[in-house]
Design a protein around this motif. Structure first.
Motif, PDB file in Angstrom:
ATOM      1  N   HIS A 119       0.908  -1.282  -0.050  1.00 53.73           N
ATOM      2  CA  HIS A 119      -0.083  -0.092  -0.085  1.00 53.73           C
ATOM      3  C   HIS A 119       0.731   1.282  -0.110  1.00 53.73           C
ATOM      4  N   ILE A 120       2.106   1.189   0.132  1.00 55.20           N
ATOM      5  CA  ILE A 120       3.145   2.288   0.250  1.00 55.20           C
ATOM      6  C   ILE A 120       3.422   2.864  -1.255  1.00 55.20           C
ATOM      7  N   GLU A 121       3.347   3.937  -1.602  1.00 57.54           N
ATOM      8  CA  GLU A 121       3.540   4.410  -2.849  1.00 57.54           C
ATOM      9  C   GLU A 121       5.113   4.484  -2.960  1.00 57.54           C
ATOM     10  N   ASN A 122       5.656   4.151  -4.043  1.00 55.96           N
ATOM     11  CA  ASN A 122       7.052   4.351  -4.147  1.00 55.96           C
ATOM     12  C   ASN A 122       7.875   3.537  -3.054  1.00 55.96           C
ATOM     13  N   ALA A 123       7.393   2.473  -2.725  1.00 60.14           N
ATOM     14  CA  ALA A 123       8.065   1.715  -1.716  1.00 60.14           C
ATOM     15  C   ALA A 123       9.391   1.243  -2.332  1.00 60.14           C
ATOM     16  N   GLN A 124      10.339   1.257  -1.270  1.00 52.45           N
ATOM     17  CA  GLN A 124      11.568   1.025  -1.586  1.00 52.45           C
ATOM     18  C   GLN A 124      12.057  -0.601  -1.668  1.00 52.45           C
ATOM     19  N   ARG A 125      11.039  -1.305  -1.384  1.00 52.08           N
ATOM     20  CA  ARG A 125      11.338  -2.605  -1.669  1.00 52.08           C
ATOM     21  C   ARG A 125       9.859  -3.258  -2.290  1.00 52.08           C
ATOM     22  N   ASP A 126      10.001  -4.338  -2.696  1.00 47.62           N
ATOM     23  CA  ASP A 126       8.851  -5.232  -3.316  1.00 47.62           C
ATOM     24  C   ASP A 126       7.733  -5.504  -2.020  1.00 47.62           C
ATOM     25  N   PRO A 127       6.510  -5.511  -2.074  1.00 46.90           N
ATOM     26  CA  PRO A 127       5.420  -5.597  -1.077  1.00 46.90           C
ATOM     27  C   PRO A 127       5.796  -6.944  -0.205  1.00 46.90           C
ATOM     28  N   VAL A 128       6.166  -8.111  -0.629  1.00 45.89           N
ATOM     29  CA  VAL A 128       6.451  -9.198   0.202  1.00 45.89           C
ATOM     30  C   VAL A 128       7.758  -9.928  -0.271  1.00 45.89           C
ATOM     31  N   ILE A 129       8.655  -9.804   0.897  1.00 48.77           N
ATOM     32  CA  ILE A 129       9.911 -10.435   0.268  1.00 48.77           C
ATOM     33  C   ILE A 129      10.386 -11.579   1.252  1.00 48.77           C
ATOM     34  N   TYR A 130       9.486 -12.123   2.107  1.00 49.31           N
ATOM     35  CA  TYR A 130       9.948 -13.166   3.039  1.00 49.31           C
ATOM     36  C   TYR A 130       9.084 -14.220   2.335  1.00 49.31           C
ATOM     37  N   SER A 131       9.364 -15.723   2.685  1.00 48.16           N
ATOM     38  CA  SER A 131       8.749 -16.701   2.217  1.00 48.16           C
ATOM     39  C   SER A 131       8.778 -17.818   3.491  1.00 48.16           C
ATOM     40  N   GLN A 132       7.651 -18.576   3.426  1.00 54.44           N
ATOM     41  CA  GLN A 132       7.682 -19.886   4.307  1.00 54.44           C
ATOM     42  C   GLN A 132       7.214 -20.838   3.648  1.00 54.44           C
ATOM     43  N   THR A 133       8.062 -22.076   4.100  1.00 56.42           N
ATOM     44  CA  THR A 133       7.831 -23.239   3.296  1.00 56.42           C
ATOM     45  C   THR A 133       7.482 -24.483   4.278  1.00 56.42           C
ATOM     46  N   LYS A 134       6.379 -25.143   4.154  1.00 56.13           N
ATOM     47  CA  LYS A 134       6.377 -26.230   5.100  1.00 56.13           C
ATOM     48  C   LYS A 134       7.265 -27.294   4.814  1.00 56.13           C
ATOM     49  N   LEU A 135       8.023 -28.002   5.886  1.00 57.59           N
ATOM     50  CA  LEU A 135       8.904 -29.071   5.689  1.00 57.59           C
ATOM     51  C   LEU A 135       8.269 -30.439   5.689  1.00 57.59           C
ATOM     52  N   ILE A 136       9.082 -30.997   5.071  1.00 62.55           N
ATOM     53  CA  ILE A 136       8.757 -32.511   5.381  1.00 62.55           C
ATOM     54  C   ILE A 136       9.890 -33.484   5.604  1.00 62.55           C
ATOM     55  N   PRO A 137       9.822 -34.768   6.184  1.00 67.75           N
ATOM     56  CA  PRO A 137      11.139 -35.391   6.425  1.00 67.75           C
ATOM     57  C   PRO A 137      11.859 -35.514   4.968  1.00 67.75           C
ATOM     58  N   GLY A 138      12.992 -35.386   5.148  1.00 68.62           N
ATOM     59  CA  GLY A 138      13.856 -35.629   4.027  1.00 68.62           C
ATOM     60  C   GLY A 138      14.493 -34.115   3.548  1.00 68.62           C
ATOM     61  N   LYS A 139      14.657 -34.223   2.222  1.00 70.89           N
ATOM     62  CA  LYS A 139      15.385 -33.034   1.539  1.00 70.89           C
ATOM     63  C   LYS A 139      14.259 -31.994   1.056  1.00 70.89           C
ATOM     64  N   ASN A 140      14.396 -30.882   1.466  1.00 71.87           N
ATOM     65  CA  ASN A 140      13.372 -29.811   1.056  1.00 71.87           C
ATOM     66  C   ASN A 140      13.991 -28.677   0.350  1.00 71.87           C
ATOM     67  N   GLU A 141      13.638 -28.093  -0.901  1.00 72.75           N
ATOM     68  CA  GLU A 141      14.566 -26.958  -1.628  1.00 72.75           C
ATOM     69  C   GLU A 141      13.692 -25.685  -1.253  1.00 72.75           C
ATOM     70  N   VAL A 142      14.486 -24.905  -0.902  1.00 73.71           N
ATOM     71  CA  VAL A 142      13.897 -23.264  -0.649  1.00 73.71           C
ATOM     72  C   VAL A 142      14.674 -22.497  -1.288  1.00 73.71           C
ATOM     73  N   ARG A 143      13.887 -21.477  -2.296  1.00 72.41           N
ATOM     74  CA  ARG A 143      14.518 -20.664  -2.756  1.00 72.41           C
ATOM     75  C   ARG A 143      13.925 -19.361  -2.374  1.00 72.41           C
ATOM     76  N   ASN A 144      14.456 -18.175  -1.902  1.00 76.09           N
ATOM     77  CA  ASN A 144      13.827 -16.857  -1.607  1.00 76.09           C
ATOM     78  C   ASN A 144      14.512 -15.915  -2.589  1.00 76.09           C
ATOM     79  N   LEU A 145      13.967 -15.097  -3.542  1.00 75.65           N
ATOM     80  CA  LEU A 145      14.677 -14.116  -4.531  1.00 75.65           C
ATOM     81  C   LEU A 145      15.269 -13.065  -3.897  1.00 75.65           C
ATOM     82  N   TYR A 146      14.907 -12.679  -2.722  1.00 75.48           N
ATOM     83  CA  TYR A 146      15.407 -11.472  -1.889  1.00 75.48           C
ATOM     84  C   TYR A 146      16.567 -12.004  -0.905  1.00 75.48           C
TER      85      TYR A 146
END
Length: 669
Positions: A140-167
């Motif tokens: 909602h911020i005009e001319n914000a200096q970052r993208d609106p949402v830059i965090y991420s959450q990933t549900k983990l399961i047993p074994g390998k989980n791949e996570v990527r966050n663009l920021y």
């Protein structure tokens, strides 16, 4: 198609020009790139970015370079297994605004766009991985200096989980419930954040690690507090001793918040168990509201004020950390029980004064807490409390108190800072314990307070019970309305009325508020009704009923004789509690005829009432009067508690019927 491509290209060029025109300089909000750097793959610190580990999604590199920053190629990507302790104690319903939540730091940071692998043991299904501490949506911020949402959450399961966050960002593990045993989790292709952990990290080695790192943000961690701050600011404004700093912050939360609100790690009652999780304070380039806001995490703008507020122990010890204590205070408010609506920006500020009090007592700081608006507000607030006008503490239109949260601090600071230990009764703690009692009572309340009046009553009854004195007069002086039900409940406990003029105490200078109202002094009474008085013939003030309580034996009341003759029974009604408006206990009275024993009464009837409707004759009434000058004294056969008193003369009680006169009347304890 060619036309469409040209249009798209023009839009892209225009967008790029707009971005760089508005953001083409360095500021407190982060290092920004210019257009010439984009093709070089450099980050906000002008170093090469590692692209050697598999595919890297660079689609948000520009945005990530602006905030929170990229991770340089020299920063090692590592694979490590840690035993993460995910145990915590679920708090009871502490009835405060925001409790800390189970968000566990790993000490690892994910580089923007790079793939991170998190390997979870078999049988573990209740974990979530979060990348990034900056959880505010700023769309909602005009001319914000970052993208609106830059965090991420990933549900983990047993074994390998791949996570990527663009920021990019710190990696956290969020369990859905406490785990009694540490969980062995492996993190691959992560960088180590140069965090300081109290009791674990060596301060000297930490400073070296900070200097060598290019991770854009780091954490300062202790038992009760975690700060997510800019690494380059830590370099620019070095922390003299992180161990002392974080120890002091831990002490602040433990004593000024948990301790003051009656919370302990090992309490006698489970309602008073303090949370075993830390609060988080995160600095961000933009936040969803204001310059800082409460919640979990507490968010603030990443500028020098907030950074130095967090990292400079001198500021902390001098209570020059108003903004942060203000926001943590919001998390601790009890708006459903006693902190009513007009105190929304007031009661959260009480905690900074607890810090100032504690530091002042230790000789490390000074009283009061620092804020430029405080000193200029106290004077008008005291004037408001002292005035005899009709007033309303919650009315924002009053010119003396207006809609001013600082002015509304004053009555609370008066109660806290003016009351010494053993003041109301032996063993009573000092006034700062009132806050503790408010919170403990709230945690044990059967139901919330549903109205503002109920919250007024809650504070009034708590303070009265804490001191075993009736504080009705103090609340009236501040225009804080009370219900008759609450006043009756306190009256039924037979507490003495609190008559010290604490509403005159200046908490800024710690002066005043030492005088007492004497309910037996004539200036505390008023004549409210008279059946007959001579308004002109005797020469005012003589002849008027008000003359019998003016303290002058030479002035007098006289029944009417000019322009008419007053006939008995003659009555004079008095309010003995014009100021306190509360019944007083009287043992007797003093009576003086008009000097020269002119027009004396032979007897006088003394009646009392608490409602001006139902009158009761006092024990021993009527009282026979001697024909002498000066005062004569009479004791009731037993004490009488009343607010209103009536003098009554029947025809047979007057020597020179129908005329009667009286010089002075007074009651005594």
């Amino acid at each position: 198609m060619k036309l469409l491509n040209k249009v798209n290209k023009a839009v892209a060029i225009t967008l790029s020009i707009a971005i760089f025109a508005s953001c083409g300089k360095k500021s407190d909000f982060g290092y920004l790139l210019d257009a010439s750097e984009l093709d070089k793959g450099v980050d906000s610190t002008h170093v090469a970015v590692d692209t050697s580990r598999g595919a890297v999604d660079k689609s948000k590199y520009l945005q990530a370079s602006i905030f929170p920053g990229l991770v340089c190629i020299e920063e090692p990507r590592v694979t490590k297994t840690i035993n993460l302790d995910l145990f915590y104690v679920k708090s009871e319903d502490l009835r405060i605004s925001v409790l800390p939540r189970p968000q566990f730091s790993t000490g690892f940071y994910a580089a923007p766009g790079e793939l991170v692998t998190i390997t979870v043991p078999e049988g573990v299904y209740d974990l979530v991985a979060q990348v990034g501490a900056w959880t505010d949506n700023v769309g909602h911020i005009e001319n914000a200096q970052r993208d609106p949402v830059i965090y991420s959450q990933t549900k983990l399961i047993p074994g390998k989980n791949e996570v990527r966050n663009l920021y990019g960002g710190h990696i956290y593990i969020l369990p859905s419930s406490p785990r009694t045993s540490p969980v062995s989790i492996t993190f691959d292709n992560v960088v180590e954040s140069p965090d300081f952990v109290l009791g674990v990290t060596d301060p000297v080695q930490w400073k070296q690690k900070v200097a060598a790192s290019c991770v854009p943000y780091l954490e300062l961690r202790s038992k009760y507090m975690i700060f997510t701050v800019r690494r380059d600011y830590i370099v620019r404004y070095p922390v003299a001793d992180p161990q002392v700093l974080m120890t002091e912050w831990d002490r602040g939360i433990k004593e000024d918040f948990y301790g003051w609100t009656g919370l302990e790690e090992n309490p006698l009652s489970p309602e008073d168990k303090s949370p075993q999780l830390p609060y988080r304070i995160v600095l961000d380039v933009n936040i969803s509201a204001g310059y800082g806001h409460a919640g979990f995490p507490i968010m603030a703008i990443n500028d020098t004020y907030w950074q130095t507020t967090i990292t400079d122990i001198v500021n902390l010890r001098s209570s020059d950390v108003w903004g942060l204590y203000h926001e943590i205070g919001h998390n601790f408010q009890q708006g459903n029980y006693w902190s009513w609506s007009t105190l929304g920006e007031t009661t959260n500020n009480l905690f900074i004064f607890k810090l100032a009090k504690r530091m002042s007592d230790l000789g490390l700081g000074t009283w009061p807490a620092k804020h430029p608006a405080l000193q200029e507000t106290v004077g008008p607030a005291l004037q408001f409390a002292a005035s005899s006008n009709s007033k309303d503490f919650d009315n924002s239109s009053d010119p003396l108190i207006s809609d001013n949260p600082f002015a509304r601090l004053v009555p609370f600071l008066q109660m806290f800072d003016k009351i010494p230990a053993d003041w109301g009764y032996p063993g009573q703690k000092d006034g700062w314990g009132i806050m503790t009692e408010l919170y403990k009572r709230s945690r044990r309340a059967v139901r919330p307070s549903s109205t503002t009046l109920a919250k007024h009553d809650f504070v009034y009854e708590t303070v009265s019970d804490y001191t075993r004195m009736d504080w009705q007069l103090f609340f009236r002086q501040w225009g804080i309305t009370l219900s008759s039900t609450a006043m009756d409940r306190v009256a039924a406990k037979n507490y003495p009325v609190m008559l010290q003029e604490i509403w005159k105490y200046n908490p800024y200078t710690q002066t005043g508020g030492n005088t007492f109202i004497d309910p037996f002094a004539s200036n505390a009474w008023s004549v409210i009704a008279v059946s007959s008085e001579e308004k002109t013939g005797e020469g005012p003030p003589n002849g008027l009923a008000s003359s019998i309580i003016d303290g002058d034996l030479n002035t007098f009341w006289h029944s009417q004789w000019s322009g008419g003759t007053g006939q008995p029974p003659h009555t004079i009604d008095m309010d003995l509690s014009t100021i306190t408006r509360l019944p007083i206990t009287i043992a007797g009275f003093k009576y003086a005829h008009r000097q020269g024993v002119s027009r004396p009464a032979v007897r006088v009837h003394i009646e009392v009432s608490n409602d001006k409707t139902n009158w009761t004759e006092t024990p021993g009434s009527p009282f026979a009067l001697a024909e002498i000058n000066g005062f004569q004294t009479f004791n009731f056969s037993s004490p009488v508690k009343a607010r209103y008193l009536r003098l009554k003369y029947n025809a047979e009680d007057i020597r020179d019927n129908p005329n009667c006169a009286l010089a002075e009347f007074a009651v005594f304890k």
